[in-house]
Design an enzyme around this catalytic site. Sequence first.
Site, PDB file in Angstrom:
ATOM      1  CG  ASP A 269     -16.945 -11.352   1.490  1.00 45.62           C
ATOM      2  OD1 ASP A 269     -17.707 -11.980   2.250  1.00 45.62           O
ATOM      3  OD2 ASP A 269     -17.276 -10.296   0.908  1.00 45.62           O
TER       4      ASP A 269
ATOM      5  CE1 TYR B 137     -20.158  -6.973  -3.289  1.00 42.76           C
ATOM      6  CE2 TYR B 137     -18.433  -8.548  -2.785  1.00 42.76           C
ATOM      7  CZ  TYR B 137     -19.357  -7.624  -2.368  1.00 42.76           C
ATOM      8  OH  TYR B 137     -19.467  -7.327  -1.023  1.00 42.76           O
TER       9      TYR B 137
ATOM     10  CE  LYS C 223     -20.757 -10.245   1.316  1.00 40.21           C
ATOM     11  NZ  LYS C 223     -19.785  -9.974   0.260  1.00 40.21           N
TER      12      LYS C 223
ATOM     13  CG  HIS D 124     -25.213  -8.157  -0.252  1.00 35.56           C
ATOM     14  ND1 HIS D 124     -24.578  -8.379  -1.448  1.00 35.56           N
ATOM     15  CD2 HIS D 124     -24.458  -7.247   0.394  1.00 35.56           C
ATOM     16  CE1 HIS D 124     -23.485  -7.626  -1.505  1.00 35.56           C
ATOM     17  NE2 HIS D 124     -23.392  -6.933  -0.402  1.00 35.56           N
TER      18      HIS D 124
ATOM     19  CG  LEU E 156      -8.031  -1.584   5.223  1.00 36.12           C
ATOM     20  CD1 LEU E 156      -7.164  -1.802   3.973  1.00 36.12           C
ATOM     21  CD2 LEU E 156      -7.168  -1.602   6.482  1.00 36.12           C
TER      22      LEU E 156
ATOM     23  CE  LYS F 113     -10.584  -3.626  -4.628  1.00 40.87           C
ATOM     24  NZ  LYS F 113     -10.112  -2.264  -5.025  1.00 40.87           N
ATOM     25  CB  SER F 114      -5.496  -4.666  -2.006  1.00 35.12           C
ATOM     26  OG  SER F 114      -4.591  -3.956  -2.820  1.00 35.12           O
ATOM     27  CB  VAL F 115      -6.659  -4.652  -7.587  1.00 36.54           C
ATOM     28  CG1 VAL F 115      -8.157  -4.928  -7.531  1.00 36.54           C
ATOM     29  CG2 VAL F 115      -6.394  -3.152  -7.637  1.00 36.54           C
TER      30      VAL F 115
ATOM     31  CG  ASN G 117      -3.905  -5.296   3.213  1.00 37.41           C
ATOM     32  OD1 ASN G 117      -3.196  -4.415   3.695  1.00 37.41           O
ATOM     33  ND2 ASN G 117      -4.780  -5.050   2.246  1.00 37.41           N
TER      34      ASN G 117
HETATM   35  P1  NDP Z   1     -11.434  -1.867   2.309  1.00 34.34           P
HETATM   36  O1  NDP Z   1     -11.630  -1.191   3.620  1.00 34.34           O
HETATM   37  O2  NDP Z   1     -10.942  -3.268   2.274  1.00 34.34           O
HETATM   38  O3  NDP Z   1     -10.477  -0.926   1.445  1.00 34.34           O
HETATM   39  C1  NDP Z   1     -10.153  -1.199   0.114  1.00 34.34           C
HETATM   40  C2  NDP Z   1      -9.460   0.033  -0.456  1.00 34.34           C
HETATM   41  O4  NDP Z   1      -8.261   0.284   0.294  1.00 34.34           O
HETATM   42  C3  NDP Z   1      -9.055  -0.126  -1.887  1.00 34.34           C
HETATM   43  O5  NDP Z   1      -9.163   1.157  -2.485  1.00 34.34           O
HETATM   44  C4  NDP Z   1      -7.598  -0.548  -1.818  1.00 34.34           C
HETATM   45  O6  NDP Z   1      -6.872  -0.092  -2.960  1.00 34.34           O
HETATM   46  C5  NDP Z   1      -7.131   0.174  -0.563  1.00 34.34           C
HETATM   47  N1  NDP Z   1      -6.119  -0.594   0.177  1.00 34.34           N
HETATM   48  C6  NDP Z   1      -6.175  -1.910   0.513  1.00 34.34           C
HETATM   49  N2  NDP Z   1      -5.084  -2.269   1.200  1.00 34.34           N
HETATM   50  C7  NDP Z   1      -4.304  -1.163   1.315  1.00 34.34           C
HETATM   51  C8  NDP Z   1      -3.050  -0.915   1.896  1.00 34.34           C
HETATM   52  N3  NDP Z   1      -2.374  -1.877   2.496  1.00 34.34           N
HETATM   53  N4  NDP Z   1      -2.551   0.349   1.816  1.00 34.34           N
HETATM   54  C9  NDP Z   1      -3.227   1.339   1.207  1.00 34.34           C
HETATM   55  N5  NDP Z   1      -4.435   1.148   0.628  1.00 34.34           N
HETATM   56  C10 NDP Z   1      -4.969  -0.081   0.668  1.00 34.34           C
HETATM   57  O7  NDP Z   1     -12.812  -1.695   1.513  1.00 34.34           O
HETATM   58  P2  NDP Z   1     -13.895  -2.585   0.787  1.00 34.34           P
HETATM   59  O8  NDP Z   1     -15.080  -1.706   0.698  1.00 34.34           O
HETATM   60  O9  NDP Z   1     -13.412  -3.207  -0.435  1.00 34.34           O
HETATM   61  O10 NDP Z   1     -14.240  -3.747   1.845  1.00 34.34           O
HETATM   62  C11 NDP Z   1     -13.595  -4.990   1.872  1.00 34.34           C
HETATM   63  C12 NDP Z   1     -14.538  -6.103   1.453  1.00 34.34           C
HETATM   64  O11 NDP Z   1     -15.699  -6.115   2.279  1.00 34.34           O
HETATM   65  C13 NDP Z   1     -15.130  -5.950   0.036  1.00 34.34           C
HETATM   66  O12 NDP Z   1     -14.191  -6.218  -0.975  1.00 34.34           O
HETATM   67  C14 NDP Z   1     -16.286  -6.902   0.114  1.00 34.34           C
HETATM   68  O13 NDP Z   1     -15.821  -8.242  -0.018  1.00 34.34           O
HETATM   69  C15 NDP Z   1     -16.804  -6.639   1.521  1.00 34.34           C
HETATM   70  N6  NDP Z   1     -17.909  -5.642   1.521  1.00 34.34           N
HETATM   71  C16 NDP Z   1     -19.158  -6.080   1.901  1.00 34.34           C
HETATM   72  C17 NDP Z   1     -20.222  -5.221   1.927  1.00 34.34           C
HETATM   73  C18 NDP Z   1     -21.543  -5.711   2.363  1.00 34.34           C
HETATM   74  O14 NDP Z   1     -22.541  -4.999   2.194  1.00 34.34           O
HETATM   75  N7  NDP Z   1     -21.645  -6.913   2.903  1.00 34.34           N
HETATM   76  C19 NDP Z   1     -20.094  -3.809   1.539  1.00 34.34           C
HETATM   77  C20 NDP Z   1     -18.740  -3.420   1.193  1.00 34.34           C
HETATM   78  C21 NDP Z   1     -17.695  -4.320   1.216  1.00 34.34           C
HETATM   79  P3  NDP Z   1      -6.393  -1.030  -4.188  1.00 34.34           P
HETATM   80  O15 NDP Z   1      -7.410  -2.095  -4.395  1.00 34.34           O
HETATM   81  O16 NDP Z   1      -6.330  -0.070  -5.318  1.00 34.34           O
HETATM   82  O17 NDP Z   1      -5.030  -1.574  -3.811  1.00 34.34           O
END
Ligand code: NDP
Length: 276
Positions: A46, A51, A76, A109, A191, A231-233, A241
């Site tokens: 996604d 982005y 989007k 979006h 999350l 999402k995670s890097v 996940n």
């Molecule tokens: P998430 O709820 O997926 O959380 C991501 C955060 O949680 C990051 O800081 C990540 O850290 C951390 N994380 C991920 N997995 C774990 C784990 N197993 N344990 C502990 N911490 C964890 O948030 P997002 O806002 O990124 O949402 C996910 C996706 O949704 C986005 O990437 C995007 O594709 C979409 N999105 C869409 C929107 C819209 O308007 N349509 C708006 C916002 C998001 P780290 O990366 O440092 O590991």
Amino acid sequence: MVTVPAIVLNNGVEIPQLGFGVWQVPADETAKVVGLAIEAGYRSIDTAAAYQNEAGVGEAIRACGLPREQLFVTTKLWNSDQGYDSTLRAFDTSLAKLGLDYLDLYLIHWPLPQRDKYVDTWRAFEKLHADGRIRAIGVSNFQIAHLERLSGETSVVPAVNQIELHPRLPQAELRTFHAEHGIATEAWSPLAQGALLADPAVTGLASKYGKTPAQIVLRWHLQLGNIVIPKSVTRTRIRENIDVFDFELADDDLMVLGELDKGTRTGPDPETFNLA
Ligand code: NDP
């Protein structure tokens, strides 16, 4: 290798129930991070024009060696491109950045109700879909009034509405509306951007099931029927996940998470969000 179950959308297209989100993944790391996700078993990615990492997603897709049809790619349309002609142009730009010749899912979006362009924008989405350039079309951050307006003025029902959704904002009303109208619910920030993971209700269930807090929250989504795109890097978290298909939360424990509802958003309110 983990196999992720599919959700069948209202036009028969299948989307993996769990995918990989890339908001805030830096452009120069995206190809590597998406590569790690594909290696871990994710088949749905996604991204969004906003982005600024569509090119990295495309690079990972080309490098992974999988046939294109085994991957599900969502992007989007950004707010400043709403409108009929500008949508057609923005779609071509996104596809070129991704280096693809078709898209699996394209989303508006944000609705931007004050600008009143989402109906015209949707008509352009319908044309791109009818021309065979997108397998499924959907929206993001739409509220019930926006979905009702689309249904009154256009012909294709959105396949997906991607909304902020997690135990602190379970979106019961919108999910019920989606279920009644054949729209799949996709959860963004599943999350709550990590904010939920130290909550005692979540950590308690993690101990009970011998899983991590993130796995508990993702399981809650899957059992509600949501599509999720965490999402995670971080390599270990990317793997953690997707490793959520070997256990099930009991109904009582789903209710424990249901009690975390505070109606609080991590992101903007779609009724008023108006960023260009
Ligand atoms: P998430 O709820 O997926 O959380 C991501 C955060 O949680 C990051 O800081 C990540 O850290 C951390 N994380 C991920 N997995 C774990 C784990 N197993 N344990 C502990 N911490 C964890 O948030 P997002 O806002 O990124 O949402 C996910 C996706 O949704 C986005 O990437 C995007 O594709 C979409 N999105 C869409 C929107 C819209 O308007 N349509 C708006 C916002 C998001 P780290 O990366 O440092 O590991």
